[in-house]
Design a protein around this motif. Structure first.
Motif, PDB file in Angstrom:
ATOM      1  N   PHE A 163     -11.012   9.879  -6.035  1.00 32.34           N
ATOM      2  CA  PHE A 163     -10.829   8.437  -5.898  1.00 32.34           C
ATOM      3  C   PHE A 163     -11.929   7.665  -6.641  1.00 32.34           C
ATOM      4  CE2 PHE A 163      -8.547   9.812  -1.875  1.00 32.34           C
ATOM      5  CZ  PHE A 163      -7.286   9.615  -2.417  1.00 32.34           C
ATOM      6  N   ASP A 164     -12.501   8.297  -7.659  1.00 33.67           N
ATOM      7  CA  ASP A 164     -13.455   7.648  -8.559  1.00 33.67           C
ATOM      8  C   ASP A 164     -14.762   7.231  -7.912  1.00 33.67           C
ATOM      9  OD1 ASP A 164     -11.491   7.922 -10.544  1.00 33.67           O
ATOM     10  OD2 ASP A 164     -10.605   5.974 -10.053  1.00 33.67           O
ATOM     11  N   TYR A 191     -11.777   5.575  -1.679  1.00 34.27           N
ATOM     12  CA  TYR A 191     -10.351   5.240  -1.767  1.00 34.27           C
ATOM     13  C   TYR A 191     -10.166   3.721  -1.783  1.00 34.27           C
ATOM     14  CZ  TYR A 191      -5.478   4.753  -0.148  1.00 34.27           C
ATOM     15  OH  TYR A 191      -4.159   4.399  -0.012  1.00 34.27           O
ATOM     16  N   MET A 236       3.980  -9.381   2.725  1.00 34.58           N
ATOM     17  CA  MET A 236       3.534  -7.985   2.832  1.00 34.58           C
ATOM     18  C   MET A 236       4.477  -7.078   2.054  1.00 34.58           C
ATOM     19  SD  MET A 236       2.521  -6.213   6.429  1.00 34.58           S
ATOM     20  CE  MET A 236       4.065  -5.419   6.798  1.00 34.58           C
ATOM     21  N   LYS A 237       3.884  -6.092   1.370  1.00 35.85           N
ATOM     22  CA  LYS A 237       4.713  -5.165   0.604  1.00 35.85           C
ATOM     23  C   LYS A 237       5.617  -4.359   1.523  1.00 35.85           C
ATOM     24  CE  LYS A 237       1.749  -4.454  -3.363  1.00 35.85           C
ATOM     25  NZ  LYS A 237       0.854  -3.511  -4.029  1.00 35.85           N
ATOM     26  N   LYS A 247      -3.019  12.657  -9.491  1.00 34.33           N
ATOM     27  CA  LYS A 247      -4.059  11.650  -9.296  1.00 34.33           C
ATOM     28  C   LYS A 247      -3.439  10.264  -9.078  1.00 34.33           C
ATOM     29  CE  LYS A 247      -8.561  10.183 -10.813  1.00 34.33           C
ATOM     30  NZ  LYS A 247      -9.875  10.588 -11.301  1.00 34.33           N
ATOM     31  N   PHE A 301       5.324   2.288  -4.035  1.00 37.57           N
ATOM     32  CA  PHE A 301       4.103   1.980  -4.788  1.00 37.57           C
ATOM     33  C   PHE A 301       4.094   2.709  -6.131  1.00 37.57           C
ATOM     34  CE2 PHE A 301       3.014   1.506  -0.260  1.00 37.57           C
ATOM     35  CZ  PHE A 301       2.749   0.144  -0.268  1.00 37.57           C
ATOM     36  N   THR A 360     -11.289   2.103  -5.085  1.00 32.85           N
ATOM     37  CA  THR A 360     -10.376   2.269  -6.215  1.00 32.85           C
ATOM     38  C   THR A 360      -9.178   1.323  -6.070  1.00 32.85           C
ATOM     39  OG1 THR A 360      -9.530   3.965  -7.712  1.00 32.85           O
ATOM     40  CG2 THR A 360      -8.847   4.161  -5.444  1.00 32.85           C
ATOM     41  N   LYS A 361      -8.841   0.969  -4.822  1.00 35.58           N
ATOM     42  CA  LYS A 361      -7.736   0.039  -4.583  1.00 35.58           C
ATOM     43  C   LYS A 361      -8.091  -1.383  -5.011  1.00 35.58           C
ATOM     44  CE  LYS A 361      -4.609   2.619  -2.577  1.00 35.58           C
ATOM     45  NZ  LYS A 361      -3.160   2.565  -2.844  1.00 35.58           N
ATOM     46  N   ASP A 382      -1.068  -5.114   2.687  1.00 32.52           N
ATOM     47  CA  ASP A 382      -0.314  -4.335   1.692  1.00 32.52           C
ATOM     48  C   ASP A 382      -0.850  -2.916   1.572  1.00 32.52           C
ATOM     49  OD1 ASP A 382       1.466  -6.314   1.083  1.00 32.52           O
ATOM     50  OD2 ASP A 382       0.435  -6.985  -0.725  1.00 32.52           O
ATOM     51  N   LYS A 411      -3.543   8.020  -5.505  1.00 30.00           N
ATOM     52  CA  LYS A 411      -4.064   6.655  -5.434  1.00 30.00           C
ATOM     53  C   LYS A 411      -3.018   5.659  -4.965  1.00 30.00           C
ATOM     54  CE  LYS A 411      -7.687   6.914  -8.837  1.00 30.00           C
ATOM     55  NZ  LYS A 411      -8.283   6.277 -10.024  1.00 30.00           N
TER      56      LYS A 411
END
Lengths: 424, 424
Positions: free
Chosen positions: A178-179, A147, B1-2, B371, B88, A150-151, A73, B375
């Motif tokens: 991305f934190d 990245y 899967m998305k 932001k 998304f 954060t996901k 995904d 993401k």
């Protein structure tokens, strides 16, 4: 109108398994050794720094490893990546060779690193880990892991080599976007960092030191694991999505590659690109694999094949590889991502066995290749990836002088938009 | 899967003509005036700063203008650009709206600016001009023109607003990579630059001053012409490749847009996106066009509709537009490309006639949108383009609360990889 062939691949054709070349090799790899005992390292000994799923992938002998649905995904955000015919470069070089490049720079953080970052973050999160700690040189790996973190809801702590931290603030900003939490290495937050700073309060840092700081942090902070962006078998495994897509895309247009090229630092983008083609090579297909590295850090072309540490401080297992020695300090070249003393054990073994070749390139030849490529193909390459371009150009010129119709394919592992200062 | 829908368009479907909305408008535009005489400016008066082909395109009343083969050969390097379903983002917003974005960041210099840069460089070269001179704020335009210049053998000289020159060295390096010559503005090389420096040796510069320096240079150096990256009719004309491709791509997937969104600085990316849809609007199709601008530089939402100069020093023709006044100094916001006191006369007229809308966004709302987008969609937007994202999000949330199934399409005019410091 000029022709421009971009081979896209339908999303429904997405690669759903990683390919493990070890299942097909007619020889075994030399196993990693425990640095204390010099005996073959046990999975248990690795569990202080890696989560169980990652260790399982490091040692698996299965030919294919299923890519989890949650990782797919995330892959679908930027994969399949395009395969592009470098028709403008061919025209510029007046070569009879057909040149193609697989472009990994379309990933959210601009390089192939995202492929393994997402996998590593997913598995660590699934295994209950709360924080990943890593090092980064030029910053591509640190951005990719931030990245990915954060996901999948993981904290990410990055030790960034001081000289890059100061020279490449954009990478730092990307990690923060991305934190990710980034700190200069050597830092005051680890014992080994403190020692280096005692020696020299303005120590420029090195990848080896940053690895040591990351590992020390993992050992001291609860529920943390270490994450590595190259070298190890599981990292190359995750990168095989590149080569598998490439194979499908080439067959979609009826091309059979005769030369596959990638730049080489730790070996993950090169491995990810070529490993899925190893079975054909073993079956006798005429195909050459060329790893391109900087003359100033000539691991594969001038290194020794022997056991060595993955880091400078000797914290990691001993790996059988081509190495310039763990204390090798590469001159300050721009391709930060290729400044590594060692190589992936899989790649080293393939070179030793004569299945692949290595070639080295001066900074001047590499920069010239990058500039030509930027102008004619309209993509500014990462300084690392520019070595692969230089390799492709060298082979294309050879094809011209020898009158051979090669099909040259290289992996353009990342764009250079955050490295423009290196071109200044 | 998305699911991830990316609408690519076969190269053979490339748009081959620019679309001139003036041929379809039921009202005439107010013509530019000569600043000295206040009379309608003649093409002759423009010829000191623009080449004949460009002037011809500025005043043409033809509905379609053929794109020259040589320009198409360069467009094909990165066009058609993809149309991406923001699935998304939809999921994140839990909106019933379908959201799409056209992504111009794939261009060699990272923004839509390349579309007109290539056209302008081609026509100037064809008309025998040897050098183009321009100004740049954030640097996207200067990079695009340098790239275009190197393609068509023209020297390019760029005056870059000093504050950006210092804050965005990467943009400067990109211009240099493409053989552009860049200098800080105000500079010592023009009389007007010298005057500003006399006032303040560390003058931070402004777009208005840089335009004045560029025009002064054109008037003093042989075989040079001025090149503008937005505002004028011919610039919007060149950008209509965006909206025309978009129209084809939407029809390929059977979508009819109900809201089209673009960010607004000078008006070229917004115009390029929406102008090809104006005929449908005039035919009665229900479609809204929303120009998104920063609250801190609210040209369309708070400006006056009147004749004003395009630059601060009063060198340019007088244009009928929404303006905050040529002496307006926008507060130091990050979206450098949107810091312009005026607007494209075409866009201004459409707003005046009620065919389009304008909306403004605080820096906070814009940054938050950027932001979230980075993401969930995996693309870091230019700060300028983030205003369009903020606009799309605002409309998607409204659609949710009002239970309407809008089809929202916005133009993501560029990536923000060279603007990461703005996100710091």
């Amino acid at each position: 109108m000029k022709e421009r062939i971009i081979v896209t691949m339908p999303k429904k054709e997405m690669i759903k398994e990683w390919y493990n070349v070890k299942a097909d090799l007619p020889f075994a790899l030399d196993p990693p050794l425990n640095p204390q005992t010099k005996e073959v390292i046990t999975p248990e000994a690795l569990s202080a720094i890696f989560c169980p799923s990652i260790i399982e992938q490091e040692v698996t002998t299965e030919r294919y490893v299923k890519i989890p649905e949650d990782v797919l995904d995330e892959y679908v955000v930027f994969r399949p990546t395009p395969l592009i015919r470098a028709s403008f470069l061919e025209e510029y070089l007046e070569t009879p060779a057909r040149i193609y490049y697989k472009y990994e720079g379309v990933s959210p953080t601009g390089s192939h690193k995202t492929n393994t970052a997402l996998a590593q973050a997913y598995f660590n999160a699934r295994d209950g880990i709360k924080q990943l700690v890593t090092e980064t040189g030029a910053g591509q790996w640190g951005s990719a892991l931030s990245y990915a973190g954060t996901k999948f809801g993981l904290k990410v702590k990055v030790f960034m080599v001081r000289i890059s931290y100061n020279q490449k603030p954009m990478r730092k900003y990307m990690m923060q976007l991305f934190d990710g939490s980034v700190q200069e290495s050597p830092s005051q937050s680890t014992k080994c960092g403190q020692e280096y700073l005692k020696e020299d309060p303005k120590h420029p840092g090195s990848l080896g030191i940053a690895i040591s700081e990351a590992i020390e942090t993992v050992l001291n902070e609860g529920n943390s694991r270490y994450s590595l962006g190259s070298v190890l078998d599981h990292v190359l495994l995750h990168q095989t999505v590149i080569g598998q897509e490439l194979k499908k895309q080439l067959s979609m247009i009826g091309e059979i590659p005769t030369i596959l090229i990638g730049c080489h630092g730790g070996g993950s983008n090169f491995g990810g690109t070529i490993l899925p083609f190893i079975p054909e090579k073993l079956d006798g297909q005429e195909i050459r694999f060329i790893a391109c590295e900087p003359e100033s850090c000539p691991t594969l072309t001038k290194g020794e094949y022997r056991y060595d540490f993955g880091d400078s401080s000797g914290f990691t297992p001993l790996l059988m590889m081509y190495t310039l020695g763990k204390d090798f300090v590469p001159p300050k070249i721009h391709a930060g991502g290729l400044r590594y003393h060692g190589s992936a054990p899989i790649i080293a073994k393939l070179l030793k066995e004569g299945l692949i070749e290595a070639d080295s390139f001066s900074q001047e030849e590499t920069f010239k290749a990058a500039k030509v490529f930027s102008k004619v193909e309209g993509i500014i390459p990462a300084p690392e990836s520019a070595h692969a371009i230089a390799g492709a150009i060298r082979e294309a010129i050879k094809a011209k002088s020898e009158g051979r119709r090669e099909v040259i394919v290289f992996n353009l592992s990342g764009h250079g938009l955050l490295d423009l200062s290196a071109y200044a």
